[in-house]
Design an enzyme around this catalytic site. Sequence first.
Site, PDB file in Angstrom:
ATOM      1  N   LYS A  11      19.006 -52.712 -17.106  1.00  0.00           N
ATOM      2  CA  LYS A  11      19.518 -51.856 -16.031  1.00  0.00           C
ATOM      3  C   LYS A  11      20.056 -52.695 -14.860  1.00  0.00           C
ATOM      4  O   LYS A  11      19.809 -53.907 -14.773  1.00  0.00           O
ATOM      5  CB  LYS A  11      18.400 -50.902 -15.588  1.00  0.00           C
ATOM      6  CG  LYS A  11      18.010 -49.879 -16.667  1.00  0.00           C
ATOM      7  CD  LYS A  11      17.010 -48.849 -16.119  1.00  0.00           C
ATOM      8  CE  LYS A  11      16.645 -47.813 -17.173  1.00  0.00           C
ATOM      9  NZ  LYS A  11      15.747 -46.752 -16.624  1.00  0.00           N
ATOM     10  N   TYR A  51      22.218 -39.672 -20.157  1.00  0.00           N
ATOM     11  CA  TYR A  51      20.927 -39.099 -19.756  1.00  0.00           C
ATOM     12  C   TYR A  51      20.958 -37.563 -19.729  1.00  0.00           C
ATOM     13  O   TYR A  51      20.181 -36.948 -18.989  1.00  0.00           O
ATOM     14  CB  TYR A  51      20.508 -39.655 -18.398  1.00  0.00           C
ATOM     15  CG  TYR A  51      19.845 -41.022 -18.457  1.00  0.00           C
ATOM     16  CD1 TYR A  51      18.630 -41.211 -19.125  1.00  0.00           C
ATOM     17  CD2 TYR A  51      20.406 -42.126 -17.826  1.00  0.00           C
ATOM     18  CE1 TYR A  51      18.004 -42.452 -19.168  1.00  0.00           C
ATOM     19  CE2 TYR A  51      19.794 -43.382 -17.871  1.00  0.00           C
ATOM     20  CZ  TYR A  51      18.583 -43.529 -18.537  1.00  0.00           C
ATOM     21  OH  TYR A  51      17.950 -44.755 -18.578  1.00  0.00           O
ATOM     22  N   PHE A  59      15.005 -35.712 -10.587  1.00  0.00           N
ATOM     23  CA  PHE A  59      15.406 -37.103 -10.353  1.00  0.00           C
ATOM     24  C   PHE A  59      16.770 -37.441 -10.964  1.00  0.00           C
ATOM     25  O   PHE A  59      17.203 -38.584 -10.887  1.00  0.00           O
ATOM     26  CB  PHE A  59      14.329 -38.067 -10.877  1.00  0.00           C
ATOM     27  CG  PHE A  59      14.002 -37.926 -12.347  1.00  0.00           C
ATOM     28  CD1 PHE A  59      14.813 -38.478 -13.337  1.00  0.00           C
ATOM     29  CD2 PHE A  59      12.858 -37.250 -12.747  1.00  0.00           C
ATOM     30  CE1 PHE A  59      14.515 -38.356 -14.683  1.00  0.00           C
ATOM     31  CE2 PHE A  59      12.541 -37.099 -14.099  1.00  0.00           C
ATOM     32  CZ  PHE A  59      13.385 -37.664 -15.070  1.00  0.00           C
ATOM     33  N   ARG A  87       9.552 -50.247 -26.904  1.00  0.00           N
ATOM     34  CA  ARG A  87       8.834 -49.486 -25.860  1.00  0.00           C
ATOM     35  C   ARG A  87       7.562 -50.242 -25.441  1.00  0.00           C
ATOM     36  O   ARG A  87       7.213 -50.245 -24.258  1.00  0.00           O
ATOM     37  CB  ARG A  87       8.478 -48.086 -26.368  1.00  0.00           C
ATOM     38  CG  ARG A  87       9.671 -47.230 -26.782  1.00  0.00           C
ATOM     39  CD  ARG A  87      10.388 -46.553 -25.673  1.00  0.00           C
ATOM     40  NE  ARG A  87       9.581 -45.615 -24.921  1.00  0.00           N
ATOM     41  CZ  ARG A  87      10.093 -44.804 -23.969  1.00  0.00           C
ATOM     42  NH1 ARG A  87      11.393 -44.838 -23.683  1.00  0.00           N
ATOM     43  NH2 ARG A  87       9.325 -43.979 -23.307  1.00  0.00           N
ATOM     44  N   THR A  93       6.987 -46.304 -17.793  1.00  0.00           N
ATOM     45  CA  THR A  93       8.167 -45.973 -16.977  1.00  0.00           C
ATOM     46  C   THR A  93       7.987 -46.420 -15.530  1.00  0.00           C
ATOM     47  O   THR A  93       8.906 -46.971 -14.922  1.00  0.00           O
ATOM     48  CB  THR A  93       8.403 -44.439 -17.015  1.00  0.00           C
ATOM     49  OG1 THR A  93       8.430 -44.017 -18.381  1.00  0.00           O
ATOM     50  CG2 THR A  93       9.692 -44.056 -16.327  1.00  0.00           C
ATOM     51  N   ARG A 104       8.600 -54.307 -17.582  1.00  0.00           N
ATOM     52  CA  ARG A 104       8.603 -53.558 -16.320  1.00  0.00           C
ATOM     53  C   ARG A 104       7.559 -54.075 -15.336  1.00  0.00           C
ATOM     54  O   ARG A 104       7.811 -54.134 -14.137  1.00  0.00           O
ATOM     55  CB  ARG A 104       8.439 -52.066 -16.603  1.00  0.00           C
ATOM     56  CG  ARG A 104       9.748 -51.445 -17.127  1.00  0.00           C
ATOM     57  CD  ARG A 104       9.546 -50.060 -17.659  1.00  0.00           C
ATOM     58  NE  ARG A 104      10.805 -49.341 -17.847  1.00  0.00           N
ATOM     59  CZ  ARG A 104      10.921 -48.243 -18.581  1.00  0.00           C
ATOM     60  NH1 ARG A 104       9.850 -47.743 -19.200  1.00  0.00           N
ATOM     61  NH2 ARG A 104      12.087 -47.639 -18.708  1.00  0.00           N
ATOM     62  N   ASN A 114      13.766 -49.655 -12.808  1.00  0.00           N
ATOM     63  CA  ASN A 114      12.699 -50.095 -13.715  1.00  0.00           C
ATOM     64  C   ASN A 114      13.185 -50.980 -14.868  1.00  0.00           C
ATOM     65  O   ASN A 114      12.590 -51.012 -15.940  1.00  0.00           O
ATOM     66  CB  ASN A 114      11.848 -48.912 -14.190  1.00  0.00           C
ATOM     67  CG  ASN A 114      12.622 -47.906 -15.014  1.00  0.00           C
ATOM     68  OD1 ASN A 114      13.824 -48.058 -15.214  1.00  0.00           O
ATOM     69  ND2 ASN A 114      11.937 -46.893 -15.497  1.00  0.00           N
ATOM     70  N   HIS A 117      15.876 -49.769 -20.328  1.00  0.00           N
ATOM     71  CA  HIS A 117      15.789 -48.488 -21.056  1.00  0.00           C
ATOM     72  C   HIS A 117      15.544 -48.806 -22.520  1.00  0.00           C
ATOM     73  O   HIS A 117      16.087 -49.783 -23.040  1.00  0.00           O
ATOM     74  CB  HIS A 117      17.104 -47.700 -20.938  1.00  0.00           C
ATOM     75  CG  HIS A 117      17.222 -46.620 -21.975  1.00  0.00           C
ATOM     76  ND1 HIS A 117      16.656 -45.387 -21.818  1.00  0.00           N
ATOM     77  CD2 HIS A 117      17.780 -46.632 -23.222  1.00  0.00           C
ATOM     78  CE1 HIS A 117      16.883 -44.665 -22.924  1.00  0.00           C
ATOM     79  NE2 HIS A 117      17.563 -45.403 -23.782  1.00  0.00           N
ATOM     80  N   GLU A 128      21.979 -42.498 -29.129  1.00  0.00           N
ATOM     81  CA  GLU A 128      22.289 -43.455 -28.057  1.00  0.00           C
ATOM     82  C   GLU A 128      23.102 -44.648 -28.586  1.00  0.00           C
ATOM     83  O   GLU A 128      23.987 -45.150 -27.889  1.00  0.00           O
ATOM     84  CB  GLU A 128      20.984 -43.928 -27.413  1.00  0.00           C
ATOM     85  CG  GLU A 128      20.291 -42.790 -26.654  1.00  0.00           C
ATOM     86  CD  GLU A 128      18.928 -43.184 -26.099  1.00  0.00           C
ATOM     87  OE1 GLU A 128      18.491 -44.339 -26.296  1.00  0.00           O
ATOM     88  OE2 GLU A 128      18.294 -42.316 -25.458  1.00  0.00           O
TER      89      GLU A 128
END
Length: 142
Positions: A11, A51, A59, A87, A93, A104, A114, A117, A128
Site C-alpha cells: 500500500k 474495494y 470507512f 494473511r 488488519t 503490519r 496498514n 493487502h 482480484e
Amino acid sequence: MATERTLSIIKPDAVAKNVIGEIESRFEKAGLQIVAAKMLHLSQEQAEGFYAEHKERPFFGDLVGFMTSGPVIVQVLEGENAIAANRDLMGATNPKEAEPGTIRADFAQSIDANAVHGSDSPESAAREIAYFFQDSEICPRG
Ligand code: RTP
Ligand code: MG
C-alpha cells in the site's frame, strides 16, 4: 496442501517508507514466489472497484482516499496455501493487534495505513487477480 495464487498489494504508506524490498523479502523467505508485479498509482475508479465489497462501510471513503494517495505495488504471489500464508505474514488488519514479526506489526501505522493487502478467500483471489492482471502477465516458474 494446494498451490494457490493470491493478490497482494504493497500500500502507499509502505511504498512511501521505502520498504518494498523488506516486504518482498518476507514473502520470498516464506516460500511464496512473485509471479506478477507492477507499480500503479490507482485512480479513484480503480480503488472503488477493487474495494467494491466495502462500499457501504463507513470507512469506504477514507479507504479509497488512502489507496489513491500514492503509488502501490500490485502483485500475484504463488505457493502452498498462498492465500492463508500471505494473511499470516500480513498480521491483523489493525497493526496494534498484529502479532509481533508480522508485516503490519513491523511496518504499519494505523488501521488505515496498514502496509499491505491480501486476498481473503479463493473467490476474492480469483476476482482480484483478474482485476489487475491478464493471464499473459502472470509468469509462473517452469
Ligand atoms: P485488506 O482487504 O486491505 O487486505 O485488509 P483486511 O482484509 O485485513 O481488512 P478488510 O476488512 O478487508 O478492510 C479493508 C481495509 O479497510 C480498512 N478498514 N478500516 N476503520 C475501520 O474500522 C476499518 N476497517 C477496515 C483497512 O485499511 C483494511 O485494510
Ligand atoms: Mg480484505
